[in-house]
Motif scaffolding. Sequence first.
Motif, PDB file in Angstrom:
ATOM      1  N   ASP A 105       0.820  -1.209   0.000  1.00  0.00           N
ATOM      2  CA  ASP A 105       0.000   0.000   0.000  1.00  0.00           C
ATOM      3  C   ASP A 105       0.856   1.262   0.000  1.00  0.00           C
ATOM      4  O   ASP A 105       0.529   2.253  -0.666  1.00  0.00           O
ATOM      5  N   LEU A 106       1.958   1.220   0.748  1.00  0.00           N
ATOM      6  CA  LEU A 106       2.816   2.404   0.802  1.00  0.00           C
ATOM      7  C   LEU A 106       3.581   2.601  -0.501  1.00  0.00           C
ATOM      8  O   LEU A 106       3.810   3.739  -0.929  1.00  0.00           O
ATOM      9  N   TYR A 107       3.976   1.511  -1.137  1.00  0.00           N
ATOM     10  CA  TYR A 107       4.598   1.666  -2.454  1.00  0.00           C
ATOM     11  C   TYR A 107       3.612   2.289  -3.438  1.00  0.00           C
ATOM     12  O   TYR A 107       3.992   3.096  -4.300  1.00  0.00           O
ATOM     13  N   LEU A 108       2.342   1.918  -3.313  1.00  0.00           N
ATOM     14  CA  LEU A 108       1.333   2.547  -4.159  1.00  0.00           C
ATOM     15  C   LEU A 108       1.245   4.037  -3.875  1.00  0.00           C
ATOM     16  O   LEU A 108       1.067   4.845  -4.788  1.00  0.00           O
ATOM     17  N   ALA A 109       1.351   4.401  -2.601  1.00  0.00           N
ATOM     18  CA  ALA A 109       1.306   5.825  -2.253  1.00  0.00           C
ATOM     19  C   ALA A 109       2.467   6.578  -2.901  1.00  0.00           C
ATOM     20  O   ALA A 109       2.355   7.768  -3.192  1.00  0.00           O
ATOM     21  N   LYS A 110       3.567   5.859  -3.146  1.00  0.00           N
ATOM     22  CA  LYS A 110       4.718   6.461  -3.818  1.00  0.00           C
ATOM     23  C   LYS A 110       4.637   6.302  -5.339  1.00  0.00           C
ATOM     24  O   LYS A 110       5.558   6.682  -6.048  1.00  0.00           O
ATOM     25  N   ASN A 111       3.529   5.718  -5.805  1.00  0.00           N
ATOM     26  CA  ASN A 111       3.322   5.444  -7.232  1.00  0.00           C
ATOM     27  C   ASN A 111       4.383   4.500  -7.781  1.00  0.00           C
ATOM     28  O   ASN A 111       4.763   4.558  -8.960  1.00  0.00           O
ATOM     29  N   ASP A 112       4.844   3.603  -6.916  1.00  0.00           N
ATOM     30  CA  ASP A 112       5.826   2.591  -7.301  1.00  0.00           C
ATOM     31  C   ASP A 112       5.077   1.272  -7.482  1.00  0.00           C
ATOM     32  O   ASP A 112       4.972   0.461  -6.556  1.00  0.00           O
ATOM     33  N   LEU A 113       4.541   1.059  -8.692  1.00  0.00           N
ATOM     34  CA  LEU A 113       3.726  -0.129  -8.922  1.00  0.00           C
ATOM     35  C   LEU A 113       4.549  -1.401  -8.887  1.00  0.00           C
ATOM     36  O   LEU A 113       4.073  -2.442  -8.420  1.00  0.00           O
ATOM     37  N   ASP A 114       5.771  -1.349  -9.356  1.00  0.00           N
ATOM     38  CA  ASP A 114       6.619  -2.541  -9.308  1.00  0.00           C
ATOM     39  C   ASP A 114       6.923  -2.930  -7.866  1.00  0.00           C
ATOM     40  O   ASP A 114       6.897  -4.114  -7.510  1.00  0.00           O
ATOM     41  N   GLY A 115       7.203  -1.933  -7.030  1.00  0.00           N
ATOM     42  CA  GLY A 115       7.459  -2.215  -5.621  1.00  0.00           C
ATOM     43  C   GLY A 115       6.230  -2.784  -4.939  1.00  0.00           C
ATOM     44  O   GLY A 115       6.331  -3.710  -4.129  1.00  0.00           O
ATOM     45  N   ALA A 116       5.053  -2.240  -5.266  1.00  0.00           N
ATOM     46  CA  ALA A 116       3.814  -2.742  -4.684  1.00  0.00           C
ATOM     47  C   ALA A 116       3.564  -4.184  -5.099  1.00  0.00           C
ATOM     48  O   ALA A 116       3.224  -5.042  -4.278  1.00  0.00           O
ATOM     49  N   ALA A 117       3.746  -4.471  -6.403  1.00  0.00           N
ATOM     50  CA  ALA A 117       3.536  -5.836  -6.882  1.00  0.00           C
ATOM     51  C   ALA A 117       4.489  -6.810  -6.205  1.00  0.00           C
ATOM     52  O   ALA A 117       4.101  -7.927  -5.832  1.00  0.00           O
ATOM     53  N   ALA A 118       5.733  -6.391  -6.019  1.00  0.00           N
ATOM     54  CA  ALA A 118       6.716  -7.258  -5.362  1.00  0.00           C
ATOM     55  C   ALA A 118       6.316  -7.541  -3.915  1.00  0.00           C
ATOM     56  O   ALA A 118       6.429  -8.676  -3.444  1.00  0.00           O
ATOM     57  N   ALA A 119       5.844  -6.510  -3.219  1.00  0.00           N
ATOM     58  CA  ALA A 119       5.450  -6.694  -1.815  1.00  0.00           C
ATOM     59  C   ALA A 119       4.242  -7.607  -1.698  1.00  0.00           C
ATOM     60  O   ALA A 119       4.219  -8.534  -0.875  1.00  0.00           O
ATOM     61  N   TYR A 120       3.216  -7.363  -2.498  1.00  0.00           N
ATOM     62  CA  TYR A 120       2.028  -8.209  -2.450  1.00  0.00           C
ATOM     63  C   TYR A 120       2.368  -9.645  -2.853  1.00  0.00           C
ATOM     64  O   TYR A 120       1.887 -10.609  -2.246  1.00  0.00           O
TER      65      TYR A 120
END
Length: 437
Positions: free
Chosen positions: A259-274
């Motif tokens: 969720d926080l990576y999404l807040a940073k608009n880092d979709l790759d980071g969000a996908a990796a975390a999920y």
Amino acid sequence: MNYRPSIVAGLVAAILASQPLLPQAAQIELVRPGFPSNQVSGASPAQGEVDEGLKALHADDLKAAEAAFTQAARIDPKYSPAYIGLAEIAGRKNDVALVESWLQKAIAADPSSAYAQLVLGHFQFRRGQFVNAEATFKKAIALDGQSAYAQISLAENYLRGLKNPSLAEEAFRAAIALDASSVPAHLGLAATLAVLNRFDAAVAEYEQAAMLAPTDPIPTHSLARFYASQAKIDQALAALKRSNAIAPDFLPAYIDRGDLYLAKNDLDGAAAAYGAGAKASNKPAIAYFKLGVVLAGQQRWAEAEQAYLAAVKNDPLMYGAYNNLAFMAAARKEHLDEALGWAKKAIELAPEVTTLLDTLGWVHYARGELEPAAKTLEKAVADNPKNASFRYHLGVVYFEQGKKREAALMLKKALELDKNFKNAPDAKKLLQQISPK
């Protein structure tokens, strides 16, 4: 026209909460360390029956548990744990009046039981009876002045119920004075100090809790949520990584990281975390769902479909994943037989969620079934009159039916409601096609 899936969860799901994570208020729960032997003085001939009742509760055998606790009360009418056990059963059956009745009998049976007062206080807290809970917790403290748990309970009631952080701080500090190793007391004090805008002191208490519980991911997770509430995203991410280093299967930290990576608009980071959370957890449905949302946002359609399918495999009741599968298929005009089944399944699981009708209507449209599409979307618009996207979809269907006047009215209304909604450019183009100037 370019139709793109409507993502249920949204792509910016940051956890910038107004308050940091607080210790959870105790439930009416018998199965906790030491119950009931360290909560009452002296032995009872009914102890064996109470132990049998606890075993039955562990097995979720309410009938056997009720029989055991009832027998315990017959053997020793002054033994309060028997009545608390019966209150627990009533609570699991959602019989609120009976819960309170049994708890009052527990107190009448043993007026000196601080534990019975605590259970009643937590019941009152959960019912929103905060003034009554304050009085009950104070009775528990008067009966057992050495109980840090009682002080924590009173403090939580002040903080979360009566909204009095100054008194909450006093009670949390009293709990720490009684038990300096109490992690819930330090976490509660940290949350209280945050509410009082004493941020450095709050961080210190979160870190103290983490030091006291080095194998527990909750303190660092709480610290991360506190940082997130202050929009300190990098510090929050660092704390969340600490949580997962402590407990690699701790899913909430992976979810918050995404969720926080999404807040940073880092979709790759969000996908990796999920994705990491989905692999690590034994209950990964929500991680797969959120992964699907991100992948769809990146237009990685095949991967998004697999993520949503994994979500419903792990949680067959996750209607949002069925809905997103259906809309994504309809938007791409692929797997339309499956899409119809997915859309209907979502509505079957959550008939009260009227926004799901839009997806079903759009699936009908993709299948060329204009009449059921119009009827379904008309109901979606009627139930959600301020949703511009729903009106746009209905306008498209009207246009395909040859109802140009109705289509124009619907498209104009959609743009009046929100001139910048996702399909606004398409709505304007279609309006120009209907009524060229």
